[in-house]
Design a protein around this motif. Structure first.
Motif, PDB file in Angstrom:
ATOM      1  N   VAL A  72       0.737  -1.369   0.110  1.00 11.16           N
ATOM      2  CA  VAL A  72       0.076  -0.076   0.075  1.00 11.16           C
ATOM      3  C   VAL A  72       0.778   1.271   0.033  1.00 11.16           C
ATOM      4  O   VAL A  72       0.400   2.274  -0.038  1.00 11.16           O
ATOM      5  N   SER A  73       2.107   1.226   0.491  1.00 12.59           N
ATOM      6  CA  SER A  73       2.910   2.392   0.269  1.00 12.59           C
ATOM      7  C   SER A  73       3.617   2.311  -1.052  1.00 12.59           C
ATOM      8  O   SER A  73       4.564   3.247  -1.188  1.00 12.59           O
ATOM      9  N   ASP A  74       3.557   1.297  -2.148  1.00 16.23           N
ATOM     10  CA  ASP A  74       4.259   1.560  -3.316  1.00 16.23           C
ATOM     11  C   ASP A  74       3.441   2.676  -4.102  1.00 16.23           C
ATOM     12  O   ASP A  74       2.329   2.588  -4.359  1.00 16.23           O
ATOM     13  N   PRO A  75       4.211   3.535  -4.604  1.00 11.95           N
ATOM     14  CA  PRO A  75       3.642   4.718  -5.557  1.00 11.95           C
ATOM     15  C   PRO A  75       2.790   4.015  -6.806  1.00 11.95           C
ATOM     16  O   PRO A  75       1.941   4.771  -7.154  1.00 11.95           O
ATOM     17  N   ARG A  76       3.254   3.118  -7.443  1.00 15.70           N
ATOM     18  CA  ARG A  76       2.422   2.340  -8.502  1.00 15.70           C
ATOM     19  C   ARG A  76       1.233   1.683  -8.022  1.00 15.70           C
ATOM     20  O   ARG A  76       0.037   1.937  -8.629  1.00 15.70           O
ATOM     21  N   PHE A  77       1.171   1.572  -6.946  1.00 16.60           N
ATOM     22  CA  PHE A  77      -0.200   0.672  -6.163  1.00 16.60           C
ATOM     23  C   PHE A  77      -1.159   2.098  -5.851  1.00 16.60           C
ATOM     24  O   PHE A  77      -2.383   2.091  -6.238  1.00 16.60           O
ATOM     25  N   LEU A  78      -0.501   3.177  -5.413  1.00 21.96           N
ATOM     26  CA  LEU A  78      -1.041   4.485  -4.951  1.00 21.96           C
ATOM     27  C   LEU A  78      -1.503   5.244  -6.138  1.00 21.96           C
ATOM     28  O   LEU A  78      -2.963   5.477  -6.244  1.00 21.96           O
ATOM     29  N   ARG A  79      -0.893   5.103  -7.455  1.00 20.08           N
ATOM     30  CA  ARG A  79      -1.493   5.491  -8.606  1.00 20.08           C
ATOM     31  C   ARG A  79      -2.808   4.842  -9.028  1.00 20.08           C
ATOM     32  O   ARG A  79      -3.667   5.243  -9.355  1.00 20.08           O
ATOM     33  N   ARG A  80      -2.581   3.425  -8.951  1.00 21.02           N
ATOM     34  CA  ARG A  80      -3.809   2.608  -9.289  1.00 21.02           C
ATOM     35  C   ARG A  80      -4.993   2.786  -8.544  1.00 21.02           C
ATOM     36  O   ARG A  80      -5.921   2.814  -8.908  1.00 21.02           O
ATOM     37  N   PHE A  81      -4.713   2.932  -7.043  1.00 20.26           N
ATOM     38  CA  PHE A  81      -5.708   3.187  -6.127  1.00 20.26           C
ATOM     39  C   PHE A  81      -6.573   4.399  -6.333  1.00 20.26           C
ATOM     40  O   PHE A  81      -7.869   4.368  -6.585  1.00 20.26           O
ATOM     41  N   ARG A  82      -5.756   5.458  -6.823  1.00 18.55           N
ATOM     42  CA  ARG A  82      -6.633   6.718  -7.268  1.00 18.55           C
ATOM     43  C   ARG A  82      -7.232   6.778  -8.317  1.00 18.55           C
ATOM     44  O   ARG A  82      -8.329   7.092  -8.465  1.00 18.55           O
ATOM     45  N   GLU A  83      -6.961   5.932  -9.420  1.00 17.23           N
ATOM     46  CA  GLU A  83      -7.536   5.768 -10.598  1.00 17.23           C
ATOM     47  C   GLU A  83      -8.556   4.946 -10.511  1.00 17.23           C
ATOM     48  O   GLU A  83      -9.827   5.138 -10.952  1.00 17.23           O
ATOM     49  N   HIS A  84      -8.583   3.748  -9.852  1.00 18.56           N
ATOM     50  CA  HIS A  84      -9.684   2.973  -9.612  1.00 18.56           C
ATOM     51  C   HIS A  84     -10.684   3.659  -8.960  1.00 18.56           C
ATOM     52  O   HIS A  84     -12.017   3.336  -9.181  1.00 18.56           O
ATOM     53  N   HIS A  85     -10.549   4.772  -8.103  1.00 19.61           N
ATOM     54  CA  HIS A  85     -11.734   5.303  -7.126  1.00 19.61           C
ATOM     55  C   HIS A  85     -12.137   6.666  -7.848  1.00 19.61           C
ATOM     56  O   HIS A  85     -12.812   7.383  -7.112  1.00 19.61           O
ATOM     57  N   ARG A  86     -11.322   7.111  -8.984  1.00 23.27           N
ATOM     58  CA  ARG A  86     -11.442   8.449  -9.181  1.00 23.27           C
ATOM     59  C   ARG A  86     -12.772   8.996  -9.407  1.00 23.27           C
ATOM     60  O   ARG A  86     -13.118  10.112  -9.418  1.00 23.27           O
ATOM     61  N   ARG A  87     -13.772   8.072 -10.142  1.00 19.94           N
ATOM     62  CA  ARG A  87     -15.018   8.422 -10.352  1.00 19.94           C
ATOM     63  C   ARG A  87     -15.968   8.242  -9.098  1.00 19.94           C
ATOM     64  O   ARG A  87     -17.231   8.869  -9.301  1.00 19.94           O
TER      65      ARG A  87
END
Length: 292
Positions: free
Chosen positions: A50-65
């Motif tokens: 959960v601290s990996d920047p790649r995961f954080l980018r995916r997390f933001r993209e997954h929930h952006r809507r």
């Protein structure tokens, strides 16, 4: 042949040892402030994911809507403060987003978009672009050509996802030469300059009651255009096209006689496109502009 009862059973925790599968599971945690910090306390593996920047980018993209509403910024006469809306443990402290300056006078929130706030410092005749998350702030002088006496302006701030360090400000208002003209200029943080003024004529049935950009309503962005409500002796919609860098005026679809007895607003229509909401004492009308 062994019986079904004697077959070895896999460990129940085995799927959680698969980093790819675990990453997909953690990706679907609710997008609340406490979700990832709590997950990081489970073990070192979870914390690393959960601290990996790649995961954080995916997390933001997954929930952006469907992002959560952490709170809202409330404008008073001389300042702006953050008002949290969530309960503990997701409640963001009010002090997390302190207003960055002493305004020295009246302030007006012109809009929020792409993580930035645009605030008009009325007494100083300046704009403040503020990133509440990072604390970055930029002050811009109002460019020449806008009506300084009335100072009836509005604007919008925007930036592309790949341009985190740069932004644009679109400023609209009445001309300082003719109140029957609306003018616009675009500021680029990349060049540090305002563009040349563009203008369009405003309807003026009564020269003593000019049509002006309504300053108590933020802009609406549909496609590559920004829209504001016009009010005064005539009601309409002002459009600024970002691609063409042009201004135009759109008629509203209803006749407005007494604005004090109705509510009207520009909005994004369901499914995209420009929408217009009109509420009077006896009816509610929702319109969507046909694109031709």
């Amino acid at each position: 042949m062994s019986s079904p009862r004697s077959r070895p059973r896999s460990s129940a925790a085995a799927p959680l040892d698969d980093e790819d599968l675990l990453s997909e599971i953690l990706l679907r945690l609710p997008p609340l402030p406490s979700s990832l910090p709590r997950a990081s306390l489970a073990c070192k593996l979870w914390r690393r994911i959960v601290s990996d920047p790649r995961f954080l980018r995916r997390f933001r993209e997954h929930h952006r809507r469907n992002p959560p509403l952490l709170g809202c910024f409330v404008q008073t006469l001389y300042t702006v403060h953050f008002e949290p809306t969530l309960e503990a443990p997701n409640r963001v402290p009010q002090t997390r987003f302190p207003f960055p300056i002493d305004t020295g006078g009246t302030v007006m929130i012109l809009g929020c978009r792409h993580g930035l706030m645009l605030i008009f410092l009325w007494t100083r005749n300046q704009l403040l672009v503020w990133d509440p998350l990072t604390g970055d702030q930029h002050r811009l002088d109002i460019p020449p050509g806008f009506d300084k006496e009335e100072t009836v302006i509005n604007g919008a701030v925007l930036r592309a996802p790949e341009e985190a360090n740069h932004f644009q400000v679109v400023l609209v208002g009445n001309s300082d030469i003719k109140l029957t003209q609306a003018v616009a200029s675009v500021y680029s943080s990349e060049t540090g300059l305002w563009s040349n003024l563009v203008w369009t004529l405003l309807p003026a049935d009564d020269p003593h009651v000019p049509t002006m950009v309504y300053h108590d309503m933020c802009s609406v962005m549909v496609g590559n255009s920004l829209y504001w409500l016009l009010s005064g002796n005539w009601f309409g919609i002002l459009e600024f096209n970002l691609d063409r860098q042009s201004l135009s005026v759109i008629n509203v679809p209803v006749e407005i006689i007494d604005v004090g007895s109705c509510l009207l607003t520009v909005m994004q229509a369901e499914g995209g496109g420009l929408g217009f909401l009109f509420i009077s004492e006896n009816c509610i009308q929702l319109w969507k502009k046909k694109m031709v």
